[in-house]
Motif scaffolding. Structure first.
Motif, PDB file in Angstrom:
ATOM      1  N   GLN A  36     -11.190   6.471  -8.224  1.00  0.00           N
ATOM      2  CA  GLN A  36     -10.692   5.116  -8.440  1.00  0.00           C
ATOM      3  C   GLN A  36      -9.165   5.071  -8.387  1.00  0.00           C
ATOM      4  OE1 GLN A  36     -12.647   2.108  -8.810  1.00  0.00           O
ATOM      5  NE2 GLN A  36     -10.584   1.454  -8.257  1.00  0.00           N
ATOM      6  N   GLU A  37      -8.508   6.125  -8.838  1.00  0.00           N
ATOM      7  CA  GLU A  37      -7.046   6.181  -8.733  1.00  0.00           C
ATOM      8  C   GLU A  37      -6.617   6.102  -7.270  1.00  0.00           C
ATOM      9  OE1 GLU A  37      -6.063   8.902 -12.723  1.00  0.00           O
ATOM     10  OE2 GLU A  37      -5.862   9.778 -10.722  1.00  0.00           O
ATOM     11  N   TRP A  38      -7.303   6.868  -6.398  1.00  0.00           N
ATOM     12  CA  TRP A  38      -6.984   6.837  -4.968  1.00  0.00           C
ATOM     13  C   TRP A  38      -7.260   5.451  -4.380  1.00  0.00           C
ATOM     14  CZ3 TRP A  38      -4.108  10.082  -2.366  1.00  0.00           C
ATOM     15  CH2 TRP A  38      -4.064  11.451  -2.674  1.00  0.00           C
ATOM     16  N   ILE A  39      -8.381   4.840  -4.758  1.00  0.00           N
ATOM     17  CA  ILE A  39      -8.749   3.520  -4.225  1.00  0.00           C
ATOM     18  C   ILE A  39      -7.690   2.483  -4.595  1.00  0.00           C
ATOM     19  CG2 ILE A  39     -10.398   1.613  -4.456  1.00  0.00           C
ATOM     20  CD1 ILE A  39     -12.616   3.743  -4.724  1.00  0.00           C
ATOM     21  N   THR A  40      -7.268   2.492  -5.848  1.00  0.00           N
ATOM     22  CA  THR A  40      -6.262   1.536  -6.323  1.00  0.00           C
ATOM     23  C   THR A  40      -4.974   1.664  -5.522  1.00  0.00           C
ATOM     24  OG1 THR A  40      -7.212   1.565  -8.549  1.00  0.00           O
ATOM     25  CG2 THR A  40      -4.951   0.773  -8.342  1.00  0.00           C
ATOM     26  N   LEU A  41      -4.542   2.908  -5.294  1.00  0.00           N
ATOM     27  CA  LEU A  41      -3.308   3.141  -4.518  1.00  0.00           C
ATOM     28  C   LEU A  41      -3.494   2.753  -3.053  1.00  0.00           C
ATOM     29  CD1 LEU A  41      -2.283   6.597  -6.019  1.00  0.00           C
ATOM     30  CD2 LEU A  41      -1.078   4.428  -6.335  1.00  0.00           C
ATOM     31  N   ALA A  42      -4.636   3.074  -2.487  1.00  0.00           N
ATOM     32  CA  ALA A  42      -4.894   2.746  -1.079  1.00  0.00           C
ATOM     33  C   ALA A  42      -4.844   1.236  -0.876  1.00  0.00           C
ATOM     34  CB  ALA A  42      -6.249   3.304  -0.645  1.00  0.00           C
ATOM     35  N   GLU A  43      -5.487   0.499  -1.753  1.00  0.00           N
ATOM     36  CA  GLU A  43      -5.513  -0.957  -1.605  1.00  0.00           C
ATOM     37  C   GLU A  43      -4.128  -1.559  -1.824  1.00  0.00           C
ATOM     38  OE1 GLU A  43      -8.755  -2.226  -4.124  1.00  0.00           O
ATOM     39  OE2 GLU A  43     -10.228  -1.795  -2.532  1.00  0.00           O
ATOM     40  N   LYS A  44      -3.356  -0.946  -2.707  1.00  0.00           N
ATOM     41  CA  LYS A  44      -1.983  -1.393  -2.946  1.00  0.00           C
ATOM     42  C   LYS A  44      -1.153  -1.286  -1.667  1.00  0.00           C
ATOM     43  CE  LYS A  44       2.120  -0.057  -5.671  1.00  0.00           C
ATOM     44  NZ  LYS A  44       2.629   0.907  -6.690  1.00  0.00           N
ATOM     45  N   HIS A  45      -1.427  -0.259  -0.863  1.00  0.00           N
ATOM     46  CA  HIS A  45      -0.624  -0.003   0.341  1.00  0.00           C
ATOM     47  C   HIS A  45      -1.382  -0.336   1.636  1.00  0.00           C
ATOM     48  CE1 HIS A  45       2.563   1.688  -2.094  1.00  0.00           C
ATOM     49  NE2 HIS A  45       1.701   2.496  -2.680  1.00  0.00           N
ATOM     50  N   ASN A  46      -2.416  -1.157   1.512  1.00  0.00           N
ATOM     51  CA  ASN A  46      -3.175  -1.632   2.686  1.00  0.00           C
ATOM     52  C   ASN A  46      -3.743  -0.495   3.534  1.00  0.00           C
ATOM     53  OD1 ASN A  46      -2.675  -4.487   2.233  1.00  0.00           O
ATOM     54  ND2 ASN A  46      -0.557  -4.058   2.828  1.00  0.00           N
ATOM     55  N   ILE A  47      -4.291   0.503   2.855  1.00  0.00           N
ATOM     56  CA  ILE A  47      -4.946   1.636   3.518  1.00  0.00           C
ATOM     57  C   ILE A  47      -6.450   1.507   3.278  1.00  0.00           C
ATOM     58  CG2 ILE A  47      -5.222   4.158   3.482  1.00  0.00           C
ATOM     59  CD1 ILE A  47      -2.248   4.266   2.497  1.00  0.00           C
ATOM     60  N   GLY A  48      -7.226   1.610   4.349  1.00  0.00           N
ATOM     61  CA  GLY A  48      -8.679   1.528   4.201  1.00  0.00           C
ATOM     62  C   GLY A  48      -9.246   2.794   3.572  1.00  0.00           C
ATOM     63  N   TRP A  49     -10.475   2.718   3.087  1.00  0.00           N
ATOM     64  CA  TRP A  49     -11.093   3.891   2.454  1.00  0.00           C
ATOM     65  C   TRP A  49     -12.617   3.778   2.514  1.00  0.00           C
ATOM     66  CZ3 TRP A  49     -14.387   2.610  -1.501  1.00  0.00           C
ATOM     67  CH2 TRP A  49     -14.204   1.339  -2.078  1.00  0.00           C
ATOM     68  N   TRP A  50     -13.259   4.927   2.419  1.00  0.00           N
ATOM     69  CA  TRP A  50     -14.704   4.945   2.167  1.00  0.00           C
ATOM     70  C   TRP A  50     -15.057   6.215   1.410  1.00  0.00           C
ATOM     71  CZ3 TRP A  50     -12.960   5.517   7.307  1.00  0.00           C
ATOM     72  CH2 TRP A  50     -13.326   6.677   7.980  1.00  0.00           C
ATOM     73  N   ILE A  51     -16.267   6.230   0.875  1.00  0.00           N
ATOM     74  CA  ILE A  51     -16.729   7.327   0.016  1.00  0.00           C
ATOM     75  C   ILE A  51     -17.663   8.231   0.808  1.00  0.00           C
ATOM     76  CG2 ILE A  51     -17.929   7.925  -2.145  1.00  0.00           C
ATOM     77  CD1 ILE A  51     -15.439   6.243  -2.633  1.00  0.00           C
ATOM     78  N   THR A  52     -17.554   9.543   0.594  1.00  0.00           N
ATOM     79  CA  THR A  52     -18.547  10.453   1.156  1.00  0.00           C
ATOM     80  C   THR A  52     -18.974  11.463   0.093  1.00  0.00           C
ATOM     81  OG1 THR A  52     -17.261  12.340   1.985  1.00  0.00           O
ATOM     82  CG2 THR A  52     -17.225  10.353   3.321  1.00  0.00           C
ATOM     83  N   SER A  53     -20.153  11.993   0.282  1.00  0.00           N
ATOM     84  CA  SER A  53     -20.611  13.087  -0.571  1.00  0.00           C
ATOM     85  C   SER A  53     -20.032  14.391  -0.033  1.00  0.00           C
ATOM     86  CB  SER A  53     -22.142  13.139  -0.597  1.00  0.00           C
ATOM     87  OG  SER A  53     -22.656  13.120   0.718  1.00  0.00           O
ATOM     88  N   ALA A  54     -20.246  15.476  -0.766  1.00  0.00           N
ATOM     89  CA  ALA A  54     -19.674  16.767  -0.363  1.00  0.00           C
ATOM     90  C   ALA A  54     -20.723  17.865  -0.502  1.00  0.00           C
ATOM     91  CB  ALA A  54     -18.441  17.080  -1.216  1.00  0.00           C
TER      92      ALA A  54
END
Length: 347
Positions: A268-286
């Motif tokens: 969620q920390e990464w998502i918040t920062l990505a959205e702040k800087h208009n960077i797209g994101w998605w989730i994957t398993s590992a």
């Protein structure tokens, strides 16, 4: 409350190729909590050779975590900053313990079985014929988004595979993502990106190895199609360092594996920062077992991200745990009638 941990080896149905070698088995660890006769379980999905917490003291830290379980979820998460897979295992275990049933962590329309999550169809590295067979199977199964791992066979053959898809399906019919796992050399990366761009790809994950931030930043600025950071995020622990990395490289997307980046909270920390800087994101398993995958999928649904997610890896193993997750026509469903073939008391 008491806690204990348990090692488990997942066996691949067939050797699975990545640019870092072929995987035959996958080590994972489970943390089990017990309180007032009730149990909860969490998975610590370490991936040797890639996870930031692939360290000699990993099991020692698991023991410390169980010995200090009285500290609670939040305090433990802070203390485990350099052990993101254990952070995730702890989050999962506490949620499991407090939930109505051990595996229903985020009740929603997904867990009710009324809505699904769109996922990409993963095509593993291998000989050209094997990769082509996988592509044909994914397309026949109704996947609208295909993800190919590239960088292990001859690059011209990989271009042929992409050409095969595009000769039969337009970008509107099938979205193609490729994952280089850092396989391209610094001097050849832009040349290869330009060759790949002719196939109207959605994005490429990690074209060059991590920690080449100057080169990655330059590539992201001049790339002919979007670049997504994956391995680059591993081992970046503080919010300040996360934002610094994103501002320096300015990627078009980031890809988030909760087991690698500190569970739900770290993701969620990464998502918040990505959205702040208009960077797209998605989730994957590992490559987690279905225990970890179940937690990731339930949480991912609550994020309301309409992009195809990278979640369909539960069927890779011969000794996974039967669960309600089911892939159909490129969609991941939660079928409660399938139920779990797992008794936590066996751990």
């Amino acid at each position: 409350m008491i806690a204990f941990y348990h090692k488990y080896i997942l066996n691949f149905k067939r050797p699975s190729g990545t640019s870092r070698g072929v995987l035959n088995e996958k080590e994972t660890w489970f943390i089990v909590l017990e309180e007032d006769g009730k149990r909860g379980i969490g998975e610590c999905g370490i991936l040797r050779g890639l996870s930031a917490d692939d360290r000699p003291d990993y099991e020692e830290k698991l023991k410390w975590t169980c010995d200090n379980i009285h500290l609670g979820k939040d305090q433990l998460w802070e203390a485990l900053l350099e052990f993101p897979s254990i952070q995730f295992g702890i989050e999962m275990a506490f949620l499991s313990l407090s939930s109505e049933t051990p595996f229903l962590l985020f009740p929603s329309d997904f867990t009710n079985g009324t809505k699904s999550i769109e996922i990409n169809g993963l095509v593993w590295m291998g000989e050209e014929a094997f990769m082509k067979q996988q592509i044909e199977e994914k397309l026949a199964d109704g996947f609208r988004c295909i993800k190919l791992k590239i960088g292990a066979i001859d690059f011209d053959k990989e271009l042929q595979l992409l050409r095969f898809i595009r000769e039969n399906f337009t970008p509107e019919q099938v979205e193609i993502r490729v994952d280089a796992n850092g396989a391209f050399g610094l001097n050849e990366a832009l040349f290869k990106l330009n060759q790949l761009s002719g196939f109207k790809l959605h994005s490429i994950e990690q074209p060059i190895r991590k920690n080449n931030t100057d080169s990655m930043s330059e590539l992201c600025e001049i790339t002919p199609f979007p670049i997504a950071l994956d391995e680059e995020l591993i081992g970046v622990f503080s919010v300040v360092d996360k934002e610094e990395l994103l501002l320096k490289i300015k990627p078009q997307y980031i890809i988030l594996k909760p087991s690698f980046v500190g569970g739900f909270r770290g993701t969620q920390e990464w998502i918040t920062l990505a959205e702040k800087h208009n960077i797209g994101w998605w989730i994957t398993s590992a490559l987690e077992s279905n225990i970890g995958l179940n937690a990731i999928t339930q949480w991912t649904f609550t994020l309301n991200n309409p992009m195809p997610q990278g979640l369909g890896t539960g069927a890779l193993y011969t000794n996974n745990f039967d669960c309600p997750l089911l892939v159909s026509k490129g969609q991941l469903w939660y079928r409660r009638e399938l139920d779990w073939d797992l008794d936590i008391s066996q751990f």
